[in-house]
Scaffold this motif. Sequence first.
Motif, short mmCIF file in Angstrom:
data_model
loop_
_atom_site.label_atom_id
_atom_site.label_comp_id
_atom_site.label_asym_id
_atom_site.label_seq_id
_atom_site.Cartn_x
_atom_site.Cartn_y
_atom_site.Cartn_z
N UNK A 1 -33.92 20.78 39.30
CA UNK A 1 -33.16 22.03 39.38
C UNK A 1 -34.14 23.19 39.50
N UNK A 2 -34.05 23.88 40.59
CA UNK A 2 -34.80 25.12 40.78
C UNK A 2 -33.81 26.29 40.68
N UNK A 3 -34.34 27.51 40.70
CA UNK A 3 -33.45 28.66 40.55
C UNK A 3 -33.99 29.83 41.33
N UNK B 1 -35.21 48.21 31.96
CA UNK B 1 -35.62 46.81 31.79
C UNK B 1 -35.04 46.00 32.93
N UNK B 2 -35.90 45.23 33.59
CA UNK B 2 -35.49 44.34 34.68
C UNK B 2 -35.72 42.91 34.18
N UNK B 3 -34.72 42.35 33.55
CA UNK B 3 -34.86 41.04 32.91
C UNK B 3 -34.21 39.99 33.80
N UNK B 4 -35.05 39.15 34.41
CA UNK B 4 -34.54 38.17 35.37
C UNK B 4 -35.06 36.79 34.98
N UNK B 5 -34.36 35.79 35.47
CA UNK B 5 -34.79 34.41 35.32
C UNK B 5 -34.93 33.76 36.68
N UNK B 6 -35.55 32.59 36.73
CA UNK B 6 -35.73 31.89 37.99
C UNK B 6 -36.74 30.78 37.83
N UNK B 7 -36.75 29.86 38.77
CA UNK B 7 -37.69 28.74 38.78
C UNK B 7 -38.10 28.46 40.23
#
Length: 1296
Positions: free
Chosen positions: A333-335, A357-363
């Motif tokens: 699983x990537x993001x 605040x720039x709070x991001x997620x990802x892979x």
Amino acid sequence: MNWKRKSTLCEGAVMMLLLSHMTTALDVPLDPKVLEGLPQPPTITHQSPKDYIIDPRENIVIHCEAKGKPHPSFSWTRNGSHFDVEKDPKVFTKPNSGTLVIDISEEKAEAYEGVYQCTVRNEHGTAVSNNIVIRQSKSPLWSKERNEPVTVQVGVSLILHCRPPMGLPPPIIFWMDNNFQRLPQNSRVSQALNGDLYFSNVLVEDTRNDYICYARFPHTQTIQQKQPITVNVLDDRPAAERTPSFMHPTGPNSTSMVLRGETLELECIADGLPTPEISWTRVSGDLPGDRFSFQKFQKMLKIIEVTEADAGDYRCLARNRLGSAQHIITVVVKAAPFWISAPRNLILAPKETGMLICHVGGNPKPTITWSVNGVPIENSPNDPSRKVEDNKIILSDVQAGSSAVYQCNASNEFGYLLANAFVNVLAEPPRVLTPPNNLYQVISNRQAMLDCASFGSPIPKITWFKDGQTAILDGDSYVLHENGSLQINPAQPLNSGKYTCVATNTLGNKENHVFLEVKEPTRILKQPEYKVVQRGSRAVFECKVKHDPSLIPTLTWLKDNGELPDDERFVVDSDSLTIIDVAEEDEGTYTCIMNTTLDKDSASARLTVVEATPTPPIVYERPDPPRDLELTDQREQSVQLTWIPGDEHNSPTQLFLVQYEDSLHQPGVWHNMTEAPGTSATAQLDLSPYVYYSFRVLALNDVGMSEPSTPSRQYRTNPSQPDDNPSDVEVAGTEPNNLVISWKELTGLQSNGPGLQYKVSWRQKETEEDWTSVIVANVSQYVVTGAPTFIPYEVTVQAFNDYGHGPKPGVVFGYSGEDRPMVAPENVKVLVQSSTMAEVHWEPIPPSAVRGRMLGYKVSYWKEKSLQKEDSRPKEKKELTFSGNETEGRLPDLHPYSQYSVNVRAFNGKGDGPANDDLKFETPEGVPGAPAFLRIIDLNLDSLTVEWGPPEDEYGRLTGYTLKYQPINSTDELKEMTLLANETSISLENLKYSTRYMFYLNAMTIKGSGPVVTTAITIVDEALVRPAVETGKGTESPSHPISPVTQSVQPPFYKARPVGPVFRNVNYSLEEDHAIINWEYTGEENNVYVEYMLDNSKEAWKREAVNGSRTYQLKNLKAGVVYKVRVVANNHADLTVHSTEELLITVPAMASRQVDIATQGWFIGLMCAIALLILVLLIVCFIKRNKGGKYPVKEKEEAHQDPEIQPMKEDDGTFGEYSDTEDHKPLKGSRTPSNGTVKKDDSDDSLVDYGEGGDGQFNEDGSFIGQYSGKKEKDTQEGNESSEAPSPVNAMNSFV
């Protein structure tokens, strides 16, 4: 102070709301007039998607809508360069908007493909849109190809490839035939994700020439068709079954990558015969809840909204009856970047500090870049108030005029996110936007919401006051929301009054007044009731209502949820509805509705119209449950509950039971609280602190208890300090160095408030040292470690909560843990009292060595050996317990003439202390035990031998034996003999024959005589012995003498019974058809019986009373039969309390003593005469038969011959009915023809051939009289082997 700001916009105007540190806020609609002149940087409100696929048949529309004050301007870039809209006549923008419209009616759409971005500006900043990629949808044609026919053998697997053209977006694939019908799919035949058609095994019916693959392109709504494929299935040899294997994917493992939030589709298609079944599992864990599904006949696993937790190995298993195969698919699983928290617009006052605040997620982890007003921040002018830290921008001490729009761009290899957030620097004093002097009206026990919408920069702080008093705090029944609104839940009459809200910031304050009125609820006190009315009579429905006097009520009646009929027979009063002259059409449901401006209440009842009938009997039922529960007179620890009673159903209510539920501590559990008289409808309830009460009421009449009412609204009492301390406090140690303090915890109802804890204190008793304390919660014991062994302590346990301590606790005393005693008792001595008794003495251990509660002493003793002989029996250790104040004890039940060991040890509550060294002592000689056995051997006419065994327990040196004997039931003197210790048998002579003797034997030591063993025997008179003759056999000499008096299946061996049982020396003797049972009985019960039954019989025991005798005769026993016999003693309840062992008695088959008549002369003469007479008769019959004469019956038969009677065999000359070939044997001396046959004309009829069973008779002329048998039955036995009783003829045959 850090502040977060959020704003919204209304139609054509900016709407701003300053937010403090709250994570959420309520938007308040602002009056546009208030916001006139307030600036706002641009905000993009609508834009086209990042990947925009267009239809070439329609104009291209690229959206870009934005707001700002002043209104912003728009510009575009294409492929990174400025796009001059005015120079292209086919491109224009919508008015007051940045949306592009491109006319492609005369132009190819490909000319406008590219990457577009919209820029929005005003004097306070610049915002930019996403990069919008414009691509034209495509639906290419299928490449030309020629499909060769596919020929396969039945049972093999097959793949039909589709290979559709690549379109934009990709096409939807499906298979159909020439008639545009979808090809059926199942677990054997299915379509894969790539469009290919898979056959796990082919059947003959799969043969066809129209397998056609279709591709549908959704944007252009076009369908492309592949050339048909022909499949021929051969059936010239049988299909071989095979285990499953995977057609797709191949190999044991594969990998599948999916992006977070997308849909994962895994498929496994297997080959095999029979068709395999597919199943899915996750290798480590379960499938993800309700997000997964199986499709395409279990061949595809589909998981929607994929998360990182869905990564891992998935197993698909193909199975048929021959075996299975598996394939592991590893899911990665990537993001693409996704928002955890997007930057929010900030409204700051000058000199304030804020943060974006720039709070991001990802892979993989996204890369974050910042821009300001569309320019990378590293290329923008330096701003000392701005500091960039990775995903944050910190703004400190902002200045007026420093408003701007910041862009956060987060990207990785799978995509990007772009967000605009403006920072607007304003300085505005507070404004209250809610209209002044608003009047709020609510119904009691409902929620009230008082508004106080405000605006200001910095964000105003809202404070509420009631009736000009102190500020209202957030808590209890008041809740202060982020938008300034005040919530009161539930509102009570005491909450009525004037409320003031004050908005304050650094630039000033503003207040506003509102008013709250809490009204009493509208309630129907007496509801209309169900009516059964006879036609033509009157029906009255009552509806009595209670309402707040300040509210204007309106009463409405409905029939079947519609208006009442316009009929003068319906009369509506203030609290009733009357129907006059009821008709059948009046039947229905009538509803009473009471409306006020704030609430309403309603109740319904049904009217049933019947014909006139006699008055029905009165029916008594349980009451209906009370209703409309209401709480009034609400105080801190009491409340008044009122209700409306339900229908009593002709049985008056006796009482009402009030129950409560505490939803805070025991949700769902109802407790009885109080009772109220049946004539009352109120109850004053005493309440406990910190309880969330709900109440319900049940009614009781003579029939029973009603169902519970609907629960009341919840009533919460305020917390307070505990009223009680824990109970059942106990202090005891479990280990030598601890002190365990335990107690019974307070219940939730007793806690009186949150934060219930316990203060546990302890100190050594009778000391002046300070108390040691600990605070514990949610436990019922505390263990103090490191305490001295067995020391007294004082302990207290006190309850307290967030609102204070409970009452002063009482002191409880206890001891720390015990340890085992340290030393063994000293000066242990043994005094032997007798051969079976000894005394042991010891000195007590000192108190300091006890180390606990002294419970006593344990004396252990055991036999080491016998002083007379070797004893191989195991040594059984015995133990006696004595109290702690005893220093001596007796050792009972010792064996004489033995060596013993003994030791003593102290014990307490912890266990046993050490024992002293084993002390040995010996017991003197005692009387011996009973001889091991006593039996009689060598039994003769007047002599016998008595044999015995030495006692098993001699308990000393044997000095000899005493033998006594005498005849039973005789006055003869008891004879006594003293025998030597080494003797084990003696022969006795000159005894009386046919006399029963009793023998008594005991052993002796120097201490005296031991117990006696006895036995009895009958002396046999051999002159009376007669040999037994079995039936039908000659005389035989018996192998050993058999007595007519005593005959036993077993040899005459008699073992002495152990001393003690109430029945002893049980034996028997046989005399012809009866048995004599003898026994000795020492019991107290008088009900003694002899019971007997056939061996292996399931019948009940037969019983004979013996009337105090020690001998009983069983009569009428059957010869050759085995009987079970026992002697029992019953108590007064006729229950067996004593019983002997069962005796097996075999009654022999005795020869008859009657005179054998076969040897008598008169009988022999009679038999000879009878034999001579029979011989004469046989000779006469033989002569008559040889003459060939015919009997009249034969002549008659020949005259009227039955056509069915035909000769059986022509060659032997016999007839069907008169055959001479019967198996009757001729008497000795008679003759038959040499060839054994008789001619057909000769008459060889036997007399017995014409009757049944040979019972025929002759007339005087010799003719046969009797019924003629149509068919003669042949005898089944030869000779005279009849089952009948022997006859003289049989006796004669015995002589031949």
